[in-house]
Design a protein around this motif. Structure first.
Motif, short mmCIF file in Angstrom:
data_model
loop_
_atom_site.label_atom_id
_atom_site.label_comp_id
_atom_site.label_asym_id
_atom_site.label_seq_id
_atom_site.Cartn_x
_atom_site.Cartn_y
_atom_site.Cartn_z
N ASP A 104 0.83 -1.21 0.00
CA ASP A 104 0.00 0.00 0.00
C ASP A 104 0.87 1.26 0.00
OD1 ASP A 104 0.99 -0.26 2.54
OD2 ASP A 104 -0.86 0.35 3.53
N GLN A 105 1.79 1.33 -0.97
CA GLN A 105 2.67 2.50 -1.04
C GLN A 105 1.85 3.78 -0.97
OE1 GLN A 105 5.11 2.11 -4.50
NE2 GLN A 105 6.55 0.76 -3.48
N GLY A 106 2.38 4.73 -0.25
CA GLY A 106 1.68 6.00 -0.07
C GLY A 106 1.26 6.19 1.37
N THR A 107 1.39 5.17 2.21
CA THR A 107 1.11 5.33 3.63
C THR A 107 2.32 6.00 4.28
OG1 THR A 107 -0.29 3.37 3.69
CG2 THR A 107 0.64 4.09 5.78
N HIS A 131 -1.22 9.56 6.73
CA HIS A 131 -2.08 9.36 5.56
C HIS A 131 -2.01 7.91 5.10
CE1 HIS A 131 -3.05 9.48 1.17
NE2 HIS A 131 -4.05 10.17 1.66
N VAL A 132 -3.16 7.39 4.77
CA VAL A 132 -3.30 6.08 4.14
C VAL A 132 -4.02 6.32 2.82
CG1 VAL A 132 -4.36 3.80 4.32
CG2 VAL A 132 -3.41 4.88 6.36
N PRO A 133 -3.51 5.81 1.69
CA PRO A 133 -4.17 6.03 0.40
C PRO A 133 -5.65 5.65 0.46
CG PRO A 133 -2.05 4.97 0.07
CD PRO A 133 -2.31 4.99 1.55
N GLY A 134 -6.46 6.52 -0.12
CA GLY A 134 -7.89 6.28 -0.16
C GLY A 134 -8.62 6.79 1.07
N GLN A 135 -7.90 7.29 2.06
CA GLN A 135 -8.52 7.85 3.27
C GLN A 135 -8.11 9.31 3.43
OE1 GLN A 135 -7.58 5.48 6.71
NE2 GLN A 135 -8.16 3.56 5.72
#
Length: 151
Positions: A104-107, A131-135
């Motif tokens: 989940d790259q981007g966390t 940050h977590v992608p999609g949230q």
């Protein structure tokens, strides 16, 4: 049982007994501090800063400190702290950041604290975010300001 006192011991006792040391009372004093942390997924980051000042008849003395830490289960973490001093102010800044390199790259999690003593003003501010992608990102800010009272 007799006890012997050496010449060095006598000199030490005499110097301690005849040399008074006086602490000065602060005419005005203040402290500030802030800190924060953020965490998401397998990442976390925290920073903090603190400063204090004491104004006496001989002038103002100040101290400052700052630190940061970051961790990740699978990724990259880094932190740094800088302290700068010049005749006008003391400044400290800490940054910490952790990024997840898993599926989940981007966390990520990050935190930054800036602390300053300038003249009669003390400030410390911390901003943290994760940050977590999609949230939606989670953010927080803490702030502390003090102005030493005039005499």
């Amino acid at each position: 049982m007799s006890k012997k006192i050496t010449l060095a011991g006598l000199v030490l006792m005499a110097s301690v007994a005849t040399t008074p040391v006086f602490a000065q009372d602060c005419n005005a004093a203040g402290t500030v501090g802030s800190g924060g942390s953020a965490a998401a997924g397998g990442t976390s980051a925290s920073t903090l800063g603190t400063a204090g000042a004491c104004r006496t008849d001989d002038g103002t003395t100040a101290s400052i400190g700052s630190a940061g830490s970051a961790a990740t289960a699978d990724g990259k973490a880094q932190s740094q702290t800088k302290v700068n001093e010049n005749p006008n102010q003391l400044k400290a800044q800490s940054k910490a950041q952790a990024m997840d390199q898993a599926m989940d790259q981007g966390t990520f999690s990050k935190s930054q604290t800036k602390t300053r003593v300038k003249g009669d003003e003390l400030q410390s501010k911390t901003r943290s975010m994760s940050h977590v992608p999609g949230q939606k990102p989670v953010k927080s800010t803490t702030d502390s300001n003090v102005v030493l009272p005039q005499q």
